[in-house]
Structure formats: structure tokens, C-alpha cells
Motif scaffolding. Structure first.
Motif, short mmCIF file in Angstrom:
data_model
loop_
_atom_site.label_atom_id
_atom_site.label_comp_id
_atom_site.label_asym_id
_atom_site.label_seq_id
_atom_site.Cartn_x
_atom_site.Cartn_y
_atom_site.Cartn_z
N THR A 56 -2.64 7.74 -12.14
CA THR A 56 -1.45 6.96 -11.78
C THR A 56 -0.92 6.24 -13.02
O THR A 56 -1.68 5.64 -13.77
CB THR A 56 -1.78 5.92 -10.70
OG1 THR A 56 -2.27 6.60 -9.54
CG2 THR A 56 -0.54 5.12 -10.33
N THR A 57 0.39 6.33 -13.22
CA THR A 57 0.99 5.73 -14.41
C THR A 57 1.92 4.59 -14.04
O THR A 57 2.45 4.52 -12.93
CB THR A 57 1.78 6.78 -15.20
OG1 THR A 57 2.80 7.35 -14.35
CG2 THR A 57 0.88 7.89 -15.70
N THR A 58 2.12 3.70 -14.99
CA THR A 58 3.05 2.60 -14.84
C THR A 58 3.73 2.37 -16.18
O THR A 58 3.13 2.62 -17.23
CB THR A 58 2.35 1.32 -14.36
OG1 THR A 58 3.32 0.32 -14.10
CG2 THR A 58 1.36 0.81 -15.39
N TYR A 59 5.00 1.93 -16.13
CA TYR A 59 5.77 1.74 -17.34
C TYR A 59 6.55 0.43 -17.28
O TYR A 59 6.99 0.00 -16.21
CB TYR A 59 6.79 2.88 -17.53
CG TYR A 59 6.17 4.23 -17.74
CD1 TYR A 59 5.93 5.09 -16.68
CD2 TYR A 59 5.81 4.65 -19.02
CE1 TYR A 59 5.36 6.33 -16.87
CE2 TYR A 59 5.24 5.89 -19.23
CZ TYR A 59 5.02 6.73 -18.15
OH TYR A 59 4.45 7.96 -18.35
N ALA A 60 6.75 -0.16 -18.44
CA ALA A 60 7.68 -1.27 -18.53
C ALA A 60 9.09 -0.74 -18.30
O ALA A 60 9.41 0.40 -18.68
CB ALA A 60 7.59 -1.91 -19.91
N ASP A 61 9.92 -1.56 -17.70
CA ASP A 61 11.29 -1.13 -17.41
C ASP A 61 12.02 -0.70 -18.68
O ASP A 61 12.84 0.22 -18.66
CB ASP A 61 12.07 -2.26 -16.73
CG ASP A 61 11.63 -2.47 -15.29
OD1 ASP A 61 11.93 -3.55 -14.73
OD2 ASP A 61 10.98 -1.58 -14.72
N SER A 62 11.72 -1.36 -19.78
CA SER A 62 12.44 -1.10 -21.02
C SER A 62 12.14 0.27 -21.63
O SER A 62 12.88 0.72 -22.50
CB SER A 62 12.10 -2.19 -22.05
OG SER A 62 10.71 -2.21 -22.32
N VAL A 63 11.08 0.92 -21.17
CA VAL A 63 10.73 2.21 -21.76
C VAL A 63 10.79 3.36 -20.75
O VAL A 63 10.57 4.52 -21.13
CB VAL A 63 9.32 2.17 -22.40
CG1 VAL A 63 9.23 1.03 -23.41
CG2 VAL A 63 8.22 2.07 -21.36
N LYS A 64 11.07 3.06 -19.51
CA LYS A 64 11.13 4.11 -18.49
C LYS A 64 12.17 5.16 -18.86
O LYS A 64 13.28 4.83 -19.26
CB LYS A 64 11.46 3.51 -17.12
CG LYS A 64 10.30 2.80 -16.45
CD LYS A 64 10.70 2.25 -15.09
CE LYS A 64 9.53 1.54 -14.44
NZ LYS A 64 9.91 0.92 -13.14
#
Length: 115
Positions: A56-64
Motif C-alpha cells: 500500500t502506498t501513500t503520497y504527499a499531495d504536492s507530489v501526487k
């Protein structure tokens, strides 16, 4: 104990790409998740992307949409593919591995994006 070592930073022009690598060693069977963080001068360290042992992955909004985190379990390595880089992505990027007891950090790798 887990050790992590980052590589792949450098200088790139805006719009360019870089791929960071994070190699884990030691008690890797205990790792629950790994992540990439960054810290720009005068700013707090922030999570860029994370990946769990289940993928499962997660990203900061600024790099999505621009960055992709992935892992190669056979090589005990996590990657951060960074595309469409912006000057505001300039920072020291750190890899971290987390288990139930502790967080383990690498020494960091500098990413500089020129405008």
C-alpha cells in the motif's frame, strides 16, 4: 537493527527526472513500512511517499502524479521515481524504515532542482 542507505540524488533542471534508491539491510524481516521524507532549508521534515510491506502506498499531495514509490523485495530496496521535478522539490531526501519498535533513518541524499 535495520540499516538503510540512500543513493541517486543530484542536480537536475526543472521538468527533469531522478530516481532515488534505498537499500535496507539487517533485520529486514521486521520492517512494516518504508518511506521517503524530505527536508528543505528552514522547513520541517515531511513525508513524501510511503509503502507498506503489503504494497500500500501513500503520497504527499504536492507530489501526487509526479512521484512513484516502489519496492523490490528481492533486493530489499525501495525506489522513488521523481518526474516533472520542480524547484520546490529541492531538499535533502531521507529514507526511513519502520518496525514495531523503532524508525531507522539513512544519512540523506541531496536533490537540487534548478529553474
Amino acid at each position: 537493527q535495520v540499516q538503510v542507505v540512500e543513493s541517486g540524488g543530484g542536480l537536475v533542471q526543472a521538468g527533469g527526472s531522478l530516481r532515488l534508491s534505498c537499500a535496507a539491510s539487517g533485520s529486514i524481516f521486521s520492517i512494516n513500512s518504508m518511506g521517503w521524507y524530505r527536508q528543505a532549508p528552514g522547513k520541517q521534515r515531511e513525508l513524501v511517499a510511503g509503502i507498506t510491506s503489503g504494497g500500500t502506498t501513500t503520497y504527499a499531495d504536492s507530489v501526487k502524479g509526479r512521484f512513484t514509490i516502489s519496492r523490490d523485495n528481492g533486493k530489499n530496496t525501495v525506489y522513488l521515481q521523481m518526474n516533472s521535478l520542480k524547484p520546490e522539490d529541492t531538499a535533502v531526501y531521507y529514507c526511513a524504515a519502520m518496525d514495531l519498535l523503532d524508525d531507522y533513518w539513512g544519512q540523506g541524499t541531496q536533490v537540487t532542482v534548478s529553474s
